[in-house]
Scaffold this motif. Structure first.
Motif: not given
Length: 277
Positions: A223-229, A233-238, A260-264
């Motif tokens: 899931s996005i939550q797992q990959i972000t964790a 990084g400190s960026t929210s999974w949302k 994943v870096g696109a969120g930041a």
């Protein structure tokens, strides 16, 4: 960095393609991660016109660059000494990637593969493959082999990780932070040379080596939550989900390419880079 994997790829499956689903498609995990990966970038374009005179051949126009090609070379090690079965059960899968696929109604086509090592991804065709079998059982069964692969790019290996272009990218206008110049933000352990093309070599132990760009492929059940964790990084999974255009972060198809870096970048108001396509 995670274990290196080679997966036969379907370029028509979504915007960035996905794992090939037909029978016999290659999906292979390397027994030992490679020590290094070598990337080469070469300018391509129109050749210069020449004018032959009595004094010799003179160039009338300079060569014009119209694009760029990328290739990757890597040595992989496969070892079946623990099972005492032939290592060629694995290496023959890579041999098959040098042969055309006959998938009706399209006809013969060259297989496309996705090489993934940690967050480093390179998509292309196998240009050459050579294998050296260096260990046999007493009965003559080949148990260990090293394989040298040369892969020509058919899609960019990764988007730029920041606005400065310091990440590893491919395709037109990409590379290790170079556009008009060569070499921005290259750390120790990474060599850059310029000539007819630009080549990059990186050790797995380099501080800023291959696999530092925030690109990953989702696995089954992710899931996005797992990959972000996992990215740390400190960026929210949302924010990561929004930056990658994911409508339902809990239903993520295996093989989805995520930056994943696109969120930041989105959170900081930066322009998002294009993904693999």
């Amino acid at each position: 960095m995670g274990t290196a994997k080679i997966t036969e790829w379907d370029m028509t499956a979504g915007a960035s393609g996905g794992p090939a689903q037909y029978s016999g498609a290659v999906s292979l995990t390397v027994d030992f991660d490679p020590q290094s990966v070598e990337l080469s970038y070469t300018a391509i374009g129109t050749q210069s016109a020449a004018n032959t005179t009595t004094a010799g051949t003179l160039s009338k126009t300079a060569p014009q660059q119209t694009g760029q090609t990328a290739s990757m070379s890597v040595t992989l090690i496969f070892d079946n000494t623990a099972t005492a079965t032939s290592v060629q059960q694995k290496t023959d899968q890579l041999v098959s990637l040098t042969k055309p696929r006959y998938l009706a109604p399209e006809g013969p086509s060259r297989p496309v593969i996705c090489f993934q090592w940690g967050s480093f991804v390179f998509i292309g065709n196998v240009q050459t493959m050579s294998q050296t079998i260096d260990f046999f059982s007493d009965g003559g069964v080949p148990l260990r082999a090293s394989v040298r692969l040369s892969i020509n790019e058919v899609a960019p290996p990764a988007p730029a990780s920041s606005a400065t272009g310091s990440g590893i990218g491919g395709g037109a206008g990409a590379g290790v932070g170079f556009g008009a110049g060569v070499g921005i933000g290259v750390s120790a352990g990474v060599g850059v040379s310029a000539g007819a093309g630009v080549s990059v070599g990186a050790s797995a132990n380099a501080a800023a080596g291959i696999g530092t760009s925030a690109l990953t492929l989702s696995q089954s059940g992710d899931s996005i939550q797992q990959i972000t964790a996992r990215s740390g990084g400190s960026t929210s999974w949302k924010v990561v989900a929004a930056a990658n255009g994911i409508d339902n972060p809990r239903l993520l198809a295996p093989g989805t390419v995520l930056n994943v870096g696109a969120g930041a970048q989105l959170r900081g108001g930066a322009q998002l880079s294009a993904g693999i396509g």
